[in-house]
Design a protein around this motif. Structure first.
Motif: not given
Ligand code: CA
Ligand code: C2E
Ligand code: CA
Ligand code: CA
Length: 279
Positions: A58, A117, A149, A179, A200
């Protein structure tokens, strides 16, 4: 009493002004930081706990200011999102992150996905799809290597448009992961209709595992729900071997957290990958 009221009032306004001022000055600094190209990616590995292999990483933004100090997203993401500066900021981080990741891919140091993200403001931009497409072509990146995400609450803020935009990304070959899953207080029925591939589990549910009974039930439920819907599932914020054992016993094998590594700058990540290859 009147005097006191006045004093309170003055105190109140001066505090407000101070806050507004701090906000404004942070906004100016972020803008300068973007112009100076100071926003950089950190990377945190995601591991398959069954075989210890790296399945992805990530990207987490950091601000390296002109003095070299590293500033955490807690200090700037919120204001960047509120002011729209997040759009340029994330694009800056995204380009650098993909560049590093591609280098590692070409050197066969990593084969998994890069997770980025995505703020809802970004996804709402009319040119976002074109930006991504051009960036990938420009850098020579296979869209299958990327994953975005998006937080559950961002999705719920604009369900229809988000679904449409995510469908476009999926067509391009980019997968979507939800997320902070479980924190959005949302109805779960949207999951069936949504072009997502992965849930997630939010770190707030992981923190007190395996002791906390509520968290244990919630976590198990999310894992089996993902399973039933044919979705992948990953846990974040995993710090202890006990947490990993609990997750593994209940069928969640994708792990991200300090147990394996903190987020690393690109040089440290390169070293991590090189050491990883040796073992
Ligand atoms: Ca994240
Ligand atoms: P997030 O996406 O939920 O990221 C997870 C956060 O948990 C990260 O904080 C990460 O460093 C931290 N973390 C990872 N493993 C552990 C662990 O084992 N224990 C604990 N206690 N924490 C762990 P970070 O890097 O400070 O980022 C905070 C938030 O800022 C992120 O939450 C994300 O919402 C946002 N953010 C970070 N980078 C970006 C970015 O590039 N773009 C956008 N739009 N948002 C970002
Ligand atoms: Ca999260
Ligand atoms: Ca609890």
């Amino acid at each position: 009493a009147k005097d006191l009221g006045r004093n309170n009032y003055q105190f109140y306004t001066s505090e407000l002004t101070e806050q507004a001022f701090a906000h404004l000055s942070m906004q100016t600094q972020i803008r300068q930081g973007i112009d100076r190209n100071e926003f950089i990616p950190y990377f945190q590995p995601q591991i398959d706990s069954r075989n210890g292999q790296i399945i992805g990483m990530e990207v987490l933004a950091r601000w390296q200011d002109h003095a070299g100090k590293i500033i955490s997203p807690a200090e700037f993401i919120h204001i960047a999102e509120k002011t729209g500066l997040i759009i340029q900021l994330d694009r800056q981080v995204m380009r650098k992150a993909i560049q590093s990741f591609l280098g590692w891919h070409l050197d066969s140091l990593v084969s998994g996905k890069l997770s980025l993200n995505l703020a809802v403001k970004q996804l709402e931009q009319d040119d976002f799809f074109d930006f991504v497409n051009e960036l990938l072509q420009d850098l020579g990146c296979n869209p299958n290597w990327l994953e975005f995400e998006i937080t559950e609450s961002d999705i719920m803020s604009n369900l229809e448009e988000m679904s449409r935009k995510m469908g476009q990304l999926r067509l391009l070959g980019i997968k979507i992961s939800i997320d902070d899953f479980g924190t959005g207080y949302s109805s779960l029925s949207y999951l069936k209709k949504f072009p997502v591939s992965k849930l997630k589990i939010d770190q707030s549910f992981i923190r007190d595992l395996p002791k906390d009974e509520d968290d244990a039930i919630i976590t198990k439920t999310i894992i089996s729900m993902a399973d039933n819907l044919g979705l992948e599932v990953i846990a974040e914020g995993v710090e202890t071997i006990e947490q990993q054992h609990f997750l593994q016993e209940n069928g969640c094998h994708q792990i991200q957290g300090y147990l394996y590594s903190k987020p690393l700058d690109s040089q440290a990540m390169q070293t991590y990958l090189l050491n990883f290859q040796k073992t």
